[in-house]
Scaffold this active site. Structure first.
Site, PDB file in Angstrom:
ATOM      1  CG  HIS A   1      83.739 -57.081 -25.170  1.00 35.64           C
ATOM      2  ND1 HIS A   1      84.290 -57.555 -24.002  1.00 35.64           N
ATOM      3  CD2 HIS A   1      83.219 -55.870 -24.862  1.00 35.64           C
ATOM      4  CE1 HIS A   1      84.108 -56.670 -23.035  1.00 35.64           C
ATOM      5  NE2 HIS A   1      83.474 -55.638 -23.526  1.00 35.64           N
TER       6      HIS A   1
ATOM      7  CE1 TYR B   1      74.791 -55.107 -18.630  1.00 36.02           C
ATOM      8  CE2 TYR B   1      76.624 -53.572 -18.696  1.00 36.02           C
ATOM      9  CZ  TYR B   1      76.147 -54.862 -18.672  1.00 36.02           C
ATOM     10  OH  TYR B   1      77.028 -55.918 -18.700  1.00 36.02           O
TER      11      TYR B   1
ATOM     12  CB  SER C   1      79.903 -53.212 -17.393  1.00 36.76           C
ATOM     13  OG  SER C   1      80.610 -54.411 -17.277  1.00 36.76           O
TER      14      SER C   1
ATOM     15  CB  THR D   1      81.112 -57.822 -16.355  1.00 35.29           C
ATOM     16  OG1 THR D   1      80.214 -58.502 -17.242  1.00 35.29           O
ATOM     17  CG2 THR D   1      82.378 -57.442 -17.089  1.00 35.29           C
TER      18      THR D   1
END
Length: 660
Positions: A374, A488, A490, A501
């Site tokens: 990532h 959360y 994104s 992001t």
């Protein structure tokens, strides 16, 4: 932390930026060309130079948004303390840090204020990238069952992936554009005009017809790239000269060229022959599968990797690092969606190299998925790749069930990598395997499909499908645990140069009020009152989503200010020492939405030990979620509570409540 799939207002699941917006793409040519996906008349990076810069929010706006997000999580006394610290920060240290950040941003107009700190966050993290960072997205099966064969599909996807590589490197890949009015902008006329506009002005030309080009700076890291473990901070390395594919089977490593010396794609029949050779190799499973090392603590792996190189394995390690991508061939079929999720998210660890920018994993029945590292990029780039590979490999397959592999000497063309391992390296692999088994053994996954309705029905009710999904998670958590928790979601900021992001904070005063009404006191409220609450939630969620997509959240701004303070060696400002700040960043509900015709399922692990990792998709007539958890949480009960919550919401919307 943003280890999840990117929630884009345009990709990851439909449009949440603006009602009716679509992402469409029409290509200018390329149907008969076996080397390229297509040949766009607008160069791939035509808009990159003129992309707008990611805005730095005003400090007072960031503080206001931060306090709004804290309100549903705190009691009056806690909130009063947090509000005091936030105002003190705004007028003191925060003001000074913000001014320095603005100055720094002006001095670095080639990038965004978040890009550097965000790379640092990922590359300095020392914990295992498995479960902590790498997500997966599985491919939809080929619509023709006879093509869902491991050898056939692996060949077709490899060729399509190479077409993608060649298309983007030649500048032929259609630029990624978010079309708000496709009738005007997603046309040949627009393309012919916009290609004549200089790159320094091209974004403005697209903007005039409500089209928004997206940042494509991450795409070059898709191929020939890997994350190299280093002490304290890893490195991203790309070697575009390498022409070989890395194939893993039974923990063994194989490489062969997929591009010839002239840069052309090796004939599909030859690639098929080489993959058949690997699949028919009778070698036993690797006794010490080195892939486990990529799941280690990064500092431990950095030291072991140096030992590996020093022990005469430099050439083999270089071949792994520089390969165009990694293809993992698993010797079993996929049993069900839960088995698929576990296998594509982590597998046994034996047949993986988690450091590669991405791996295509394929089981014997042709079930395929992408697992990606990532740090280098977000879901927008990976999903574009997945969409293109799926489309090309299913609509324009390079081999068919009738195809015969080429009569070539694959024994010469395919190199099986050999490694010199001393006792300390063997012990390191065994230790990594033990840690890996303990880590993944504690993860549970459960899935839910709600078939009563989906996107189409919710839009008739003038409700945001994403807002309703997020509300169902808030209601489920309240039903199961009796409280509202940090959440959360994104959101991509790819509409800006080097955007990454931003965070949408779905737990709001509106979702808290609505959840409590549905879960604790449903009989006290009329259907009309509950409907009004649903609309309030939807409206506010829509506002938060638009703000985040436009770079107007609060999370990244505060993150950058804290990063700046740490870089200056300052005492940590009191705001960041507040328990409430730690609590809102302890994301118990980590959520990410994903809907694409190419994607069957997506998933990731929780970001905290007592959290849920919620991958979800809102389809035309159903809603699904794929949820992971560690032993601290009951994932089976959670998905049941999500289903119950959606059922309650739909009863109100359909006006089928018993107590009105």
């Amino acid at each position: 932390m943003a280890r999840l799939l990117t929630k884009s207002c345009f990709l990851k699941g439909g449009s949440s930026c603006a009602p009716g917006s679509v992402l469409l793409r029409a290509y200018s040519s390329g149907g008969g060309d076996t080397e390229y996906l297509h040949k766009s008349i607008v160069p791939t990076m035509h808009f990159q130079r003129s992309l707008p810069r990611l805005p730095l929010p005003k400090l007072e706006d960031t503080v206001r948004r931060y306090l709004n997000a804290q309100r549903p999580l705190l009691d009056d006394e806690q909130f009063s303390k947090t509000e005091h610290l936030a105002r003190y920060f705004q007028n003191g240290e925060g003001k000074q840090l913000h001014e320095e950040l603005v100055l720094l941003d002006k001095q670095n107009k080639h990038t965004s204020y978040i890009s550097g700190p965000w790379f640092d966050m990922y590359l300095c993290a020392r914990e295992s990238i498995v479960l902590n960072f790498n997500p997966f997205m599985s491919f939809t099966p080929d619509p023709r069952p006879e093509y869902n064969n491991q050898l056939l599909r692996a060949t077709n996807m490899t060729v399509s992936a190479m077409r993608f590589l060649k298309t983007i490197r030649a500048g032929y890949l259609e630029p990624e554009i978010f079309h708000l009015n496709p009738a005007k902008s997603d046309t040949q006329r627009f393309r012919k005009l916009i290609r004549l506009v200089p790159s320094s002005l091209s974004w403005y030309g697209a903007y005039m017809v409500n089209a928004y080009p997206l940042d494509m700076s991450q795409y070059f890291r898709l191929f020939n790239s890997t994350r190299i473990p280093k002490l304290n901070k890893d490195e991203l390395v790309t070697d575009e000269k390498a022409r070989h594919l890395l194939v893993l089977r039974k923990g063994n490593f194989y490489v062969f060229d997929v591009l010839d010396r002239d840069g052309n794609i090796v004939k599909a029949a030859e690639i098929q022959a080489h993959l058949k050779h690997i699949l028919s190799d009778q070698s036993a499973e690797a006794e010490f599968p080195l892939g486990y090392l990529t799941s280690e603590d990064r500092n431990i792996w950095a030291k072991v990797r140096q030992k590996l190189i020093d022990n005469g394995n430099q050439d083999a390690v270089r071949k792994i690092d520089s390969a165009v991508f990694c293809l993992c061939l698993d010797d079993f079929s996929t049993r069900d969606h839960i088995h698929l999720s576990h296998n594509m998210l982590h597998g046994s660890g034996m047949n993986r190299w988690f450091d590669k920018s991405f791996s295509i994993i394929m089981t014997q029945d042709g079930t395929a998925a992408i697992n990606f590292e990532h740090s280098w990029g977000d879901g927008v780039a990976v999903l574009r790749f997945q969409n293109e590979v799926f489309k090309d490999s299913t609509e324009r397959p390079s081999v068919s069930p009738q195809s015969v592999p080429a009569a070539v000497d694959s024994g010469q063309a395919v190199q099986k990598l050999a490694f010199n391992l001393d006792d300390s390296l063997k012990a390191a692999v065994s230790e990594a395997k033990n840690k890996f088994d303990a880590l993944v053994g504690s993860l549970t996954i459960a899935a839910m499909e709600f078939k009563r309705g989906g996107k189409e029905f919710l839009k008739t009710q003038k409700l945001s499908p994403d807002a309703v999904s997020q509300l169902s998670f808030q209601m489920a958590f309240l039903r199961q645990y009796g409280q509202t928790t940090a959440t959360y979601e994104s959101c991509s900021t790819a509409a800006f140069k080097h955007g990454r992001t931003e965070t949408i904070r779905p737990a709001t005063i509106y979702t808290k009020k609505c959840s409590e009404a549905f879960v604790k006191n449903p009989s006290k409220h009329s259907t009309a009152e509950l409907r009004e609450m649903l609309h309030d939630c939807s409206k506010y969620h829509g506002q938060l989503t638009k703000e985040a997509a436009m770079g107007q959240g609060f999370d990244r701004h505060l993150f950058a200010l804290r990063h700046l303070a740490a870089g200056k060696g300052m005492t940590v400002p009191e705001l960041f020492q507040d328990p409430a700040y730690a609590r809102i960043n302890h994301n118990v509900l980590s959520t990410s939405t994903l809907t694409s015709p190419a994607v069957q399922l997506g998933g990731f692990a929780p970001v905290v030990p007592d959290g849920f990792g919620v991958g979800y998709g809102v389809h035309d007539d159903w809603i699904g979620c794929n949820v992971s958890a560690y032993p601290a949480r009951d994932v089976g009960q959670f998905v049941q509570c999500v289903h119950q919550s959606l059922d309650d919401i739909f009863k109100v919307l359909e006006d089928k409540r018993v107590n009105k």
